[in-house]
Motif scaffolding. Structure first.
Motif, PDB file in Angstrom:
ATOM      1  N   LEU A 112       0.830  -1.206   0.000  1.00  0.00           N
ATOM      2  CA  LEU A 112       0.000   0.000   0.000  1.00  0.00           C
ATOM      3  C   LEU A 112       0.861   1.251   0.000  1.00  0.00           C
ATOM      4  O   LEU A 112       0.611   2.192  -0.764  1.00  0.00           O
ATOM      5  CB  LEU A 112      -0.925  -0.004   1.223  1.00  0.00           C
ATOM      6  CG  LEU A 112      -1.752   1.276   1.436  1.00  0.00           C
ATOM      7  CD1 LEU A 112      -2.686   1.510   0.262  1.00  0.00           C
ATOM      8  CD2 LEU A 112      -2.535   1.199   2.751  1.00  0.00           C
ATOM      9  N   LEU A 113       1.891   1.279   0.834  1.00  0.00           N
ATOM     10  CA  LEU A 113       2.748   2.456   0.908  1.00  0.00           C
ATOM     11  C   LEU A 113       3.507   2.673  -0.396  1.00  0.00           C
ATOM     12  O   LEU A 113       3.738   3.820  -0.800  1.00  0.00           O
ATOM     13  CB  LEU A 113       3.731   2.325   2.070  1.00  0.00           C
ATOM     14  CG  LEU A 113       3.119   2.360   3.474  1.00  0.00           C
ATOM     15  CD1 LEU A 113       4.206   2.300   4.537  1.00  0.00           C
ATOM     16  CD2 LEU A 113       2.262   3.600   3.675  1.00  0.00           C
ATOM     17  N   ARG A 114       3.880   1.599  -1.053  1.00  0.00           N
ATOM     18  CA  ARG A 114       4.568   1.740  -2.338  1.00  0.00           C
ATOM     19  C   ARG A 114       3.643   2.366  -3.383  1.00  0.00           C
ATOM     20  O   ARG A 114       4.078   3.186  -4.197  1.00  0.00           O
ATOM     21  CB  ARG A 114       5.072   0.381  -2.826  1.00  0.00           C
ATOM     22  CG  ARG A 114       6.206  -0.175  -1.973  1.00  0.00           C
ATOM     23  CD  ARG A 114       6.750  -1.476  -2.538  1.00  0.00           C
ATOM     24  NE  ARG A 114       7.768  -2.039  -1.669  1.00  0.00           N
ATOM     25  CZ  ARG A 114       9.039  -1.647  -1.652  1.00  0.00           C
ATOM     26  NH1 ARG A 114       9.440  -0.691  -2.483  1.00  0.00           N
ATOM     27  NH2 ARG A 114       9.900  -2.207  -0.824  1.00  0.00           N
ATOM     28  N   ILE A 115       2.372   1.987  -3.362  1.00  0.00           N
ATOM     29  CA  ILE A 115       1.406   2.576  -4.299  1.00  0.00           C
ATOM     30  C   ILE A 115       1.204   4.059  -3.995  1.00  0.00           C
ATOM     31  O   ILE A 115       1.218   4.901  -4.896  1.00  0.00           O
ATOM     32  CB  ILE A 115       0.057   1.820  -4.225  1.00  0.00           C
ATOM     33  CG1 ILE A 115       0.226   0.388  -4.763  1.00  0.00           C
ATOM     34  CG2 ILE A 115      -1.017   2.564  -5.016  1.00  0.00           C
ATOM     35  CD1 ILE A 115      -1.000  -0.474  -4.587  1.00  0.00           C
ATOM     36  N   LEU A 116       1.035   4.390  -2.716  1.00  0.00           N
ATOM     37  CA  LEU A 116       0.820   5.777  -2.325  1.00  0.00           C
ATOM     38  C   LEU A 116       2.054   6.633  -2.571  1.00  0.00           C
ATOM     39  O   LEU A 116       1.944   7.854  -2.723  1.00  0.00           O
ATOM     40  CB  LEU A 116       0.424   5.849  -0.848  1.00  0.00           C
ATOM     41  CG  LEU A 116      -0.912   5.204  -0.467  1.00  0.00           C
ATOM     42  CD1 LEU A 116      -1.120   5.260   1.043  1.00  0.00           C
ATOM     43  CD2 LEU A 116      -2.074   5.884  -1.192  1.00  0.00           C
ATOM     44  N   ASP A 117       3.218   6.010  -2.611  1.00  0.00           N
ATOM     45  CA  ASP A 117       4.472   6.741  -2.795  1.00  0.00           C
ATOM     46  C   ASP A 117       4.795   6.978  -4.267  1.00  0.00           C
ATOM     47  O   ASP A 117       5.663   7.798  -4.590  1.00  0.00           O
ATOM     48  CB  ASP A 117       5.614   5.970  -2.133  1.00  0.00           C
ATOM     49  CG  ASP A 117       6.820   6.848  -1.841  1.00  0.00           C
ATOM     50  OD1 ASP A 117       6.634   8.026  -1.508  1.00  0.00           O
ATOM     51  OD2 ASP A 117       7.956   6.352  -1.939  1.00  0.00           O
ATOM     52  N   LYS A 118       4.119   6.273  -5.154  1.00  0.00           N
ATOM     53  CA  LYS A 118       4.419   6.399  -6.579  1.00  0.00           C
ATOM     54  C   LYS A 118       3.962   7.745  -7.128  1.00  0.00           C
ATOM     55  O   LYS A 118       2.887   8.241  -6.788  1.00  0.00           O
ATOM     56  CB  LYS A 118       3.738   5.279  -7.372  1.00  0.00           C
ATOM     57  CG  LYS A 118       4.351   3.905  -7.174  1.00  0.00           C
ATOM     58  CD  LYS A 118       3.639   2.881  -8.039  1.00  0.00           C
ATOM     59  CE  LYS A 118       4.280   1.507  -7.914  1.00  0.00           C
ATOM     60  NZ  LYS A 118       3.594   0.498  -8.771  1.00  0.00           N
ATOM     61  N   ARG A 119       4.779   8.306  -7.992  1.00  0.00           N
ATOM     62  CA  ARG A 119       4.376   9.534  -8.657  1.00  0.00           C
ATOM     63  C   ARG A 119       3.178   9.299  -9.571  1.00  0.00           C
ATOM     64  O   ARG A 119       2.376  10.206  -9.797  1.00  0.00           O
ATOM     65  CB  ARG A 119       5.547  10.102  -9.457  1.00  0.00           C
ATOM     66  CG  ARG A 119       6.681  10.643  -8.585  1.00  0.00           C
ATOM     67  CD  ARG A 119       7.837  11.158  -9.403  1.00  0.00           C
ATOM     68  NE  ARG A 119       8.855  11.780  -8.563  1.00  0.00           N
ATOM     69  CZ  ARG A 119      10.006  12.262  -9.009  1.00  0.00           C
ATOM     70  NH1 ARG A 119      10.293  12.161 -10.306  1.00  0.00           N
ATOM     71  NH2 ARG A 119      10.871  12.823  -8.184  1.00  0.00           N
ATOM     72  N   SER A 120       3.063   8.091 -10.097  1.00  0.00           N
ATOM     73  CA  SER A 120       1.932   7.774 -10.976  1.00  0.00           C
ATOM     74  C   SER A 120       0.604   7.882 -10.238  1.00  0.00           C
ATOM     75  O   SER A 120      -0.424   8.194 -10.849  1.00  0.00           O
ATOM     76  CB  SER A 120       2.093   6.376 -11.568  1.00  0.00           C
ATOM     77  OG  SER A 120       2.202   5.398 -10.542  1.00  0.00           O
ATOM     78  N   THR A 121       0.602   7.638  -8.916  1.00  0.00           N
ATOM     79  CA  THR A 121      -0.619   7.810  -8.135  1.00  0.00           C
ATOM     80  C   THR A 121      -1.022   9.275  -8.117  1.00  0.00           C
ATOM     81  O   THR A 121      -2.200   9.619  -8.288  1.00  0.00           O
ATOM     82  CB  THR A 121      -0.407   7.304  -6.697  1.00  0.00           C
ATOM     83  OG1 THR A 121      -0.058   5.910  -6.738  1.00  0.00           O
ATOM     84  CG2 THR A 121      -1.667   7.482  -5.863  1.00  0.00           C
ATOM     85  N   GLY A 122      -0.047  10.153  -7.910  1.00  0.00           N
ATOM     86  CA  GLY A 122      -0.329  11.583  -7.960  1.00  0.00           C
ATOM     87  C   GLY A 122      -0.801  12.030  -9.327  1.00  0.00           C
ATOM     88  O   GLY A 122      -1.723  12.851  -9.448  1.00  0.00           O
ATOM     89  N   VAL A 123      -0.195  11.480 -10.379  1.00  0.00           N
ATOM     90  CA  VAL A 123      -0.593  11.832 -11.746  1.00  0.00           C
ATOM     91  C   VAL A 123      -2.035  11.397 -12.001  1.00  0.00           C
ATOM     92  O   VAL A 123      -2.824  12.144 -12.604  1.00  0.00           O
ATOM     93  CB  VAL A 123       0.358  11.182 -12.768  1.00  0.00           C
ATOM     94  CG1 VAL A 123      -0.169  11.373 -14.190  1.00  0.00           C
ATOM     95  CG2 VAL A 123       1.763  11.780 -12.643  1.00  0.00           C
ATOM     96  N   ALA A 124      -2.402  10.199 -11.544  1.00  0.00           N
ATOM     97  CA  ALA A 124      -3.772   9.708 -11.730  1.00  0.00           C
ATOM     98  C   ALA A 124      -4.780  10.610 -11.016  1.00  0.00           C
ATOM     99  O   ALA A 124      -5.845  10.931 -11.568  1.00  0.00           O
ATOM    100  CB  ALA A 124      -3.886   8.275 -11.218  1.00  0.00           C
TER     101      ALA A 124
END
Length: 232
Positions: A112-124
């Motif tokens: 979960l933390l890896r997903i939240l840490d991804k820049r792609s999550t922010g882009v989405a």
């Protein structure tokens, strides 16, 4: 301490204001909520549908910060995150003013933390927000929205709730601590994010460096200790 007092004051005032208006007691609340939840947006002013949707984007923005922070607190972050999806700042603010400041992160990042840490999550999140704003601009009726803001308590409260989300993000020390964990010490970045509500935090999530699993301060301390030992 002054920030904590400010956040508590905002929470107390909004809770009392919500209780005074009591939107759940109004007969026009549940039909509107049902249309929003079942995505019957054609029967709802697009501006109201977008504000309602953005009240789901804001908890995700905070989740990208508070789930890392929750590792370092004496209480978990996820109940406040879940509550924020239903009640906005009413459930989110207690976490923000009860938490202790921590500017380091230790341990391993789970899935979960890896997903939240991804820049792609922010882009989405950013692209979703841009699409929502475009929908509101194209299909929204501002005259009708202003009328509903003045007459329907639910619309009135979610609009204020959205504005409070924009307000508390830069006030809360959660944002400062996330910057420190990532080795960002440029205050210009803080002000750039603070002065652009919603889009500032979204751009920060898109551009911030990944969080190291061992904090920069620990790495620096180890390097200093190694350098000292080598000199001896």
């Amino acid at each position: 301490m002054s920030r904590r007092i400010a956040l508590f004051s905002i929470w107390l005032l909004f809770v009392n204001y919500t209780m005074w208006l009591a939107p759940l007691d109004r007969p026009d609340t549940w039909p509107l909520v049902q249309k929003l939840l079942t995505l019957q947006w054609g029967k709802v002013n697009a501006i109201i549908a977008v504000i309602f949707s953005l009240m789901g984007v804001w908890p995700m923005i905070f989740a990208c910060l508070m789930f890392f922070d929750g590792r370092m607190q004496n209480f978990r972050a996820w109940p406040y995150f879940l509550g924020a999806n239903g009640t906005g700042v009413i459930c989110l603010l207690p976490y923000l003013f009860l938490r202790d400041r921590h500017q380091e992160f230790s341990g391993k990042k789970d899935k979960l933390l890896r997903i939240l840490d991804k820049r792609s999550t922010g882009v989405a999140l950013l692209l979703s927000t841009i699409a929502l704003f475009a929908y509101a601009i194209i299909a929204g009726d501002w005259v009708d929205y202003i009328q509903q803001f003045q007459t329907q308590h639910f619309v009135h409260l979610i609009s204020i709730d959205f504005c409070l989300m924009c307000l508390v993000f830069p006030i809360a020390t959660l944002f400062d601590d996330d910057m420190a964990r990532r080795g960002i010490d440029d205050r210009r970045i803080y002000w750039a994010v603070a002065l652009f509500p919603l889009f500032g935090p979204l751009l920060y999530l898109c551009l911030r460096p990944p969080l190291p699993e061992i904090s920069p301060k620990v790495v620096e301390a180890r390097q200093m200790a190694s350098l000292t030992s080598s000199k001896l």
